[in-house]
Design a protein around this motif. Structure first.
Motif, mmCIF file in Angstrom:
data_model
loop_
_atom_site.group_PDB
_atom_site.id
_atom_site.type_symbol
_atom_site.label_atom_id
_atom_site.label_comp_id
_atom_site.label_asym_id
_atom_site.label_seq_id
_atom_site.Cartn_x
_atom_site.Cartn_y
_atom_site.Cartn_z
ATOM 1 N N VAL A 1 -4.241 21.241 10.808
ATOM 2 C CA VAL A 1 -4.980 22.439 11.222
ATOM 3 C C VAL A 1 -5.957 22.874 10.133
ATOM 4 C CG1 VAL A 1 -4.758 24.888 11.822
ATOM 5 C CG2 VAL A 1 -3.202 23.208 12.840
ATOM 6 N N CYS A 2 -5.521 22.862 8.891
ATOM 7 C CA CYS A 2 -6.400 23.283 7.797
ATOM 8 C C CYS A 2 -7.565 22.323 7.625
ATOM 9 C CB CYS A 2 -5.618 23.427 6.498
ATOM 10 S SG CYS A 2 -4.568 24.896 6.479
ATOM 11 N N GLU A 3 -7.322 21.044 7.775
ATOM 12 C CA GLU A 3 -8.415 20.076 7.683
ATOM 13 C C GLU A 3 -9.433 20.330 8.790
ATOM 14 O OE1 GLU A 3 -9.327 15.288 7.708
ATOM 15 O OE2 GLU A 3 -7.270 15.969 7.982
ATOM 16 N N SER A 4 -8.947 20.546 9.996
ATOM 17 C CA SER A 4 -9.824 20.802 11.134
ATOM 18 C C SER A 4 -10.638 22.086 10.943
ATOM 19 C CB SER A 4 -8.989 20.897 12.407
ATOM 20 O OG SER A 4 -9.794 21.182 13.517
ATOM 21 N N ALA A 5 -10.007 23.096 10.339
ATOM 22 C CA ALA A 5 -10.664 24.392 10.131
ATOM 23 C C ALA A 5 -11.490 24.434 8.848
ATOM 24 C CB ALA A 5 -9.615 25.500 10.111
ATOM 25 N N GLY A 6 -11.411 23.386 8.039
ATOM 26 C CA GLY A 6 -12.143 23.380 6.774
ATOM 27 C C GLY A 6 -11.568 24.350 5.760
ATOM 28 N N GLN A 7 -10.266 24.579 5.831
ATOM 29 C CA GLN A 7 -9.595 25.527 4.938
ATOM 30 C C GLN A 7 -8.688 24.786 3.965
ATOM 31 O OE1 GLN A 7 -9.993 28.890 4.797
ATOM 32 N NE2 GLN A 7 -11.525 28.764 6.417
ATOM 33 N N GLN A 8 -8.533 25.356 2.789
ATOM 34 C CA GLN A 8 -7.611 24.810 1.806
ATOM 35 C C GLN A 8 -6.227 25.410 2.030
ATOM 36 O OE1 GLN A 8 -9.330 25.872 -1.938
ATOM 37 N NE2 GLN A 8 -10.803 24.192 -1.887
ATOM 38 N N TRP A 9 -5.223 24.676 1.589
ATOM 39 C CA TRP A 9 -3.853 25.170 1.667
ATOM 40 C C TRP A 9 -3.103 24.683 0.441
ATOM 41 C CZ3 TRP A 9 0.604 21.999 2.578
ATOM 42 C CH2 TRP A 9 0.320 20.650 2.790
ATOM 43 N N ARG A 10 -1.985 25.331 0.193
ATOM 44 C CA ARG A 10 -1.137 24.885 -0.907
ATOM 45 C C ARG A 10 0.312 24.987 -0.471
ATOM 46 N NH1 ARG A 10 0.732 29.017 -4.809
ATOM 47 N NH2 ARG A 10 0.186 31.042 -3.956
ATOM 48 N N HIS B 1 9.288 26.952 12.381
ATOM 49 C CA HIS B 1 8.368 26.120 13.150
ATOM 50 C C HIS B 1 6.962 26.691 13.009
ATOM 51 C CE1 HIS B 1 6.661 23.788 16.427
ATOM 52 N NE2 HIS B 1 6.159 24.923 16.889
ATOM 53 N N VAL B 2 6.023 25.841 12.625
ATOM 54 C CA VAL B 2 4.636 26.280 12.496
ATOM 55 C C VAL B 2 3.911 25.961 13.794
ATOM 56 C CG1 VAL B 2 2.471 26.003 11.251
ATOM 57 C CG2 VAL B 2 4.636 25.928 10.001
ATOM 58 N N ASP B 3 3.405 26.989 14.447
ATOM 59 C CA ASP B 3 2.646 26.840 15.685
ATOM 60 C C ASP B 3 1.200 26.536 15.303
ATOM 61 O OD1 ASP B 3 0.995 27.412 17.930
ATOM 62 O OD2 ASP B 3 2.523 28.743 18.765
ATOM 63 N N GLY B 4 0.771 25.311 15.535
ATOM 64 C CA GLY B 4 -0.567 24.890 15.148
ATOM 65 C C GLY B 4 -1.665 25.695 15.817
ATOM 66 N N ASP B 5 -1.504 26.034 17.100
ATOM 67 C CA ASP B 5 -2.521 26.818 17.801
ATOM 68 C C ASP B 5 -2.629 28.221 17.212
ATOM 69 O OD1 ASP B 5 -3.089 24.693 19.512
ATOM 70 O OD2 ASP B 5 -1.652 25.384 21.033
ATOM 71 N N ARG B 6 -1.501 28.829 16.922
ATOM 72 C CA ARG B 6 -1.505 30.172 16.331
ATOM 73 C C ARG B 6 -2.155 30.143 14.949
ATOM 74 N NH1 ARG B 6 3.653 33.949 14.643
ATOM 75 N NH2 ARG B 6 2.408 35.734 14.051
ATOM 76 N N LEU B 7 -1.819 29.129 14.160
ATOM 77 C CA LEU B 7 -2.411 28.998 12.833
ATOM 78 C C LEU B 7 -3.913 28.808 12.937
ATOM 79 C CD1 LEU B 7 -2.149 28.762 9.762
ATOM 80 C CD2 LEU B 7 -1.564 26.339 10.093
ATOM 81 N N ALA B 8 -4.360 27.991 13.857
ATOM 82 C CA ALA B 8 -5.799 27.762 14.040
ATOM 83 C C ALA B 8 -6.513 29.056 14.422
ATOM 84 C CB ALA B 8 -6.034 26.689 15.095
#
Length: 96
Positions: A34-43, A75-82
């Motif tokens: 999700v972060c790659e798709s959104a162009g966001q960094q994560w740690r 559980h991480v909801d990918g749609d919610r995170l996006a």
């Protein structure tokens, strides 16, 4: 892995995990995608390296935060995170 989560200190997304956690492995994949798709960094932060975090999150890992606000656990909801990442972050004037 496209992102190097441990090297992204200013990232909007933080994934709290612990070693040997199969749910954490699945969450890591979702967050990375999700972060790659959104162009966001994560740690990623291993809570076992910090007694305070281990006390705070315990068996609730994985826990994901965006802009310092907990978005969920186990559980991480990918749609919610996006959707959350599509909203402006604090740097763009939004409140966390």
């Amino acid at each position: 892995m496209v992102n190097e989560p441990q090297t992204q200190p200013g990232a909007r997304v933080v994934l709290f995990t612990r070693t040997g956690c199969h749910l954490c492995d699945a969450a890591r994949e979702v967050v990375a995608r999700v972060c790659e798709s959104a162009g966001q960094q994560w740690r990623e932060v291993d809570i076992d390296g910090d007694a305070g975090l281990a006390d705070r999150y315990g068996e609730y890992v994985p826990v994901v935060e965006v802009d310092g606000v907990q978005q969920g656990f186990w559980h991480v909801d990918g749609d919610r995170l996006a959707r959350r990442l599509a909203a402006p972050g604090p740097a763009q004037g939004a409140r966390p």
